[in-house]
Enzyme design. Structure first.
Site, short mmCIF file in Angstrom:
data_model
loop_
_atom_site.label_atom_id
_atom_site.label_comp_id
_atom_site.label_asym_id
_atom_site.label_seq_id
_atom_site.Cartn_x
_atom_site.Cartn_y
_atom_site.Cartn_z
N ALA A 23 98.00 21.11 32.97
CA ALA A 23 96.67 20.71 33.79
C ALA A 23 96.84 19.22 34.04
O ALA A 23 96.34 18.88 35.15
CB ALA A 23 95.47 21.03 32.70
N ARG A 42 87.70 19.54 25.47
CA ARG A 42 86.81 20.11 24.49
C ARG A 42 85.84 18.81 23.75
O ARG A 42 84.73 19.10 23.66
CB ARG A 42 87.92 20.53 23.36
CG ARG A 42 88.19 21.98 23.58
CD ARG A 42 88.43 22.73 22.13
NE ARG A 42 90.04 22.68 22.20
CZ ARG A 42 90.37 23.62 21.17
NH1 ARG A 42 89.60 24.47 20.51
NH2 ARG A 42 91.86 23.63 21.27
N ALA A 91 92.83 26.33 30.95
CA ALA A 91 92.65 26.17 29.46
C ALA A 91 92.83 27.63 28.71
O ALA A 91 92.29 28.93 29.13
CB ALA A 91 91.15 25.99 29.11
N SER A 92 93.67 27.74 27.52
CA SER A 92 94.22 28.87 26.98
C SER A 92 95.29 28.49 25.96
O SER A 92 95.96 27.50 26.14
CB SER A 92 94.72 29.97 27.90
OG SER A 92 94.60 31.16 27.12
N LYS A 173 97.73 36.50 27.05
CA LYS A 173 97.67 36.17 28.41
C LYS A 173 97.65 37.54 29.22
O LYS A 173 97.15 37.41 30.28
CB LYS A 173 99.07 35.55 28.60
CG LYS A 173 99.27 34.18 28.19
CD LYS A 173 98.15 33.46 28.27
CE LYS A 173 98.36 32.69 29.89
NZ LYS A 173 97.31 31.63 29.92
P1 NAP Z 1 98.25 22.88 26.33
O1 NAP Z 1 98.89 21.46 26.55
O2 NAP Z 1 98.27 23.16 24.94
O3 NAP Z 1 96.99 23.18 27.30
C1 NAP Z 1 95.98 24.10 26.81
C2 NAP Z 1 94.76 23.52 27.03
O4 NAP Z 1 93.76 24.53 26.76
C3 NAP Z 1 94.40 22.35 26.31
O5 NAP Z 1 93.63 21.49 27.10
C4 NAP Z 1 93.38 22.90 25.13
O6 NAP Z 1 92.52 22.17 24.62
C5 NAP Z 1 92.98 23.89 25.84
N1 NAP Z 1 92.18 24.82 25.02
C6 NAP Z 1 92.83 25.50 24.07
N2 NAP Z 1 91.75 26.32 23.42
C7 NAP Z 1 90.48 25.78 23.78
C8 NAP Z 1 89.19 26.12 23.61
N3 NAP Z 1 88.73 26.88 22.71
N4 NAP Z 1 88.27 25.62 24.44
C9 NAP Z 1 88.42 24.66 25.48
N5 NAP Z 1 89.81 24.57 25.76
C10 NAP Z 1 90.91 24.93 24.88
O7 NAP Z 1 99.32 23.92 26.98
P2 NAP Z 1 100.09 24.16 28.14
O8 NAP Z 1 101.33 24.48 28.21
O9 NAP Z 1 99.84 23.11 29.52
O10 NAP Z 1 99.33 25.46 28.73
C11 NAP Z 1 98.29 25.58 29.69
C12 NAP Z 1 98.32 27.02 30.26
O11 NAP Z 1 99.47 27.22 30.86
C13 NAP Z 1 97.94 28.02 29.30
O12 NAP Z 1 96.93 29.00 30.01
C14 NAP Z 1 99.29 28.62 29.05
O13 NAP Z 1 98.96 29.78 28.81
C15 NAP Z 1 99.96 28.61 30.34
N6 NAP Z 1 101.30 28.50 30.46
C16 NAP Z 1 102.05 27.71 29.87
C17 NAP Z 1 103.33 27.80 29.86
C18 NAP Z 1 104.44 26.86 29.17
O14 NAP Z 1 105.63 26.95 29.01
N7 NAP Z 1 103.74 25.58 28.65
C19 NAP Z 1 103.78 28.98 30.46
C20 NAP Z 1 103.01 29.94 31.07
C21 NAP Z 1 101.78 29.84 31.14
P3 NAP Z 1 92.79 21.06 23.51
O15 NAP Z 1 93.75 19.91 24.06
O16 NAP Z 1 91.44 20.38 23.16
O17 NAP Z 1 93.40 21.97 22.43
#
Ligand code: NAP
Length: 355
Positions: A23, A42, A91-92, A173
């Site tokens: 993000a 959050r 967010a997830s 997912k």
């Molecule tokens: P990340 O840095 O951990 O980002 C996840 C975000 O979701 C963080 O801002 C986190 O907030 C927020 N979040 C988690 N639980 C929450 C809750 N209960 N309420 C509000 N916010 C919450 O991971 P990312 O890799 O950037 O992933 C972002 C998205 O991309 C996700 O949907 C993930 O499934 C998807 N994705 C990622 C990859 C990959 O390889 N990285 C691949 C495919 C898809 P906090 O910082 O407060 O925890």
């Protein structure tokens, strides 16, 4: 060069989980292009999580405004959504080391989608939602690919094997994306476009604060966890900046519709390790040999919770093939070279003293 008509006027848009790894790059792109970003996190008082976003806000053309919101709190996103035309719902939780898959992964992913999307129904200004899903919503492991045409994952494919107990992140997912399409079909007010990335790598803007599994997976390749060898297992990889561009195009490109596999390279942990070893091998214990299957069975589950025996059995020595034609053709995404992505990711972990 790819031509398309872009909606160039400035929009007010919402990015959920704005401080996250992926993000943060989406927010940066939006601000550079001059859009006004409503960023949910959050806890808006946790400055360490958002300092880099505040900097982007000072440096680039668009404005950023922060809101507190939690996926599991009903109506939590209502205020942040006001006056926005587009929602980027990223967010997830992306974690593999978990104790309770329902509480830690499935509820936030699924309830979060319901929550954000039902708020969108109430806010008149919302015209489009761009959802960050994953190739994990299309498949769990290589065993699922053998029955596909050309053994290849396409946008038509849905994950059929993940569950609460087997690869629950993939399950979270899958459930979330299915729910998104279900809610989309119930209304006529907003459009839905879904981005399905494979493993996202590339520079980490705030690695010390992010919990993304991308950081952990790369760190484990460099910190000696796998120094005796790396499991010969397939994986798709894509650069985080290309995934951010994909979200941007999904929002503003008139051609955008449906799901988009966003995976640049069908590669393997072994190839990733070898490429990193050739660049950083003198200073870090990066493996360049494959681990024999019996040893992967023995130590895999100890090294990473997602490396269960079943996952190893279904993936070992297999290929991963994702077809990325649609996003290149319709949204004009050109993917960065794999080696550049890997080197710049690893360097950013070194710079931030993660490894
Ligand atoms: P990340 O840095 O951990 O980002 C996840 C975000 O979701 C963080 O801002 C986190 O907030 C927020 N979040 C988690 N639980 C929450 C809750 N209960 N309420 C509000 N916010 C919450 O991971 P990312 O890799 O950037 O992933 C972002 C998205 O991309 C996700 O949907 C993930 O499934 C998807 N994705 C990622 C990859 C990959 O390889 N990285 C691949 C495919 C898809 P906090 O910082 O407060 O925890």
């Amino acid at each position: 060069m790819f031509q398309h008509k872009m909606n160039s006027k400035q929009n007010t848009v919402l990015v959920t989980g704005a401080n996250g790894y992926l993000a943060s790059w989406i927010v940066k792109k939006l601000l550079i292009e001059g859009h006004n970003v409503h960023a949910t996190v959050r806890d808006i008082h946790n400055k360490e999580k958002i300092n880099h976003l505040l900097e982007y806000g000072k440096k680039y053309k668009g404005n950023i405004k922060f809101f507190s919101a939690d996926l599991i709190e009903k109506n939590s996103f209502d205020e942040a959504m006001r006056n926005c035309s587009i929602i980027f719902h990223t967010a997830s939780p992306f974690k593999l080391e978990i104790k309770d898959s329902i509480k830690e992964l499935i509820n936030p992913a699924l309830d979060g989608t319901k929550n954000v999307f039902s708020s969108a129904d109430k806010v008149d200004s919302i015209k489009k939602i761009v959802l960050t899903s994953s190739v994990a919503a299309m498949y769990t492991d290589a065993s699922e690919c053998k029955n596909l045409i050309n053994n290849e994952i396409t946008e038509l494919v849905w994950n059929k094997t993940a569950s609460v107990n087997y690869q629950p992140y993939s399950y979270s997912k899958t459930l979330a994306e299915k729910e998104a399409w279900r809610l989309y079909k119930k209304q006529r007010k907003w459009e839905l476009v879904v981005i399905n990335p494979s493993l996202v790598l590339g520079p980490f803007p705030n690695a010390t604060q992010n919990t993304s599994e991308s950081i952990n997976l790369l760190k484990q390749i460099g910190d000696g966890t796998f120094k005796i060898g790396v499991p010969k297992m397939p994986i798709g990889v894509v650069d985080v900046r290309d995934v951010a561009d994909a979200h941007y195009e999904a929002a503003f490109n008139k051609n955008a519709s449906g799901r988009y596999i966003t995976s640049a390279y069908n590669t393997s942990f072994l190839e990733i390790s070898k490429l990193l070893n050739s660049e950083f091998g003198d200073s870090f214990p990066i493996p360049k040999r494959p681990l024999p299957k019996w040893l992967v069975f023995l130590i895999g589950p100890l090294l990473n919770k997602a490396l269960t025996r079943k996952y190893i059995r279904n993936n070992f020595n297999k290929d991963f093939r994702a077809n990325n034609n649609k996003i290149q053709k319709e949204l004009g995404i050109n993917f960065r070279p794999l080696k550049q992505t890997l080197i710049e990711s690893f360097q950013s972990l070194i710079d931030q003293k993660i490894i």
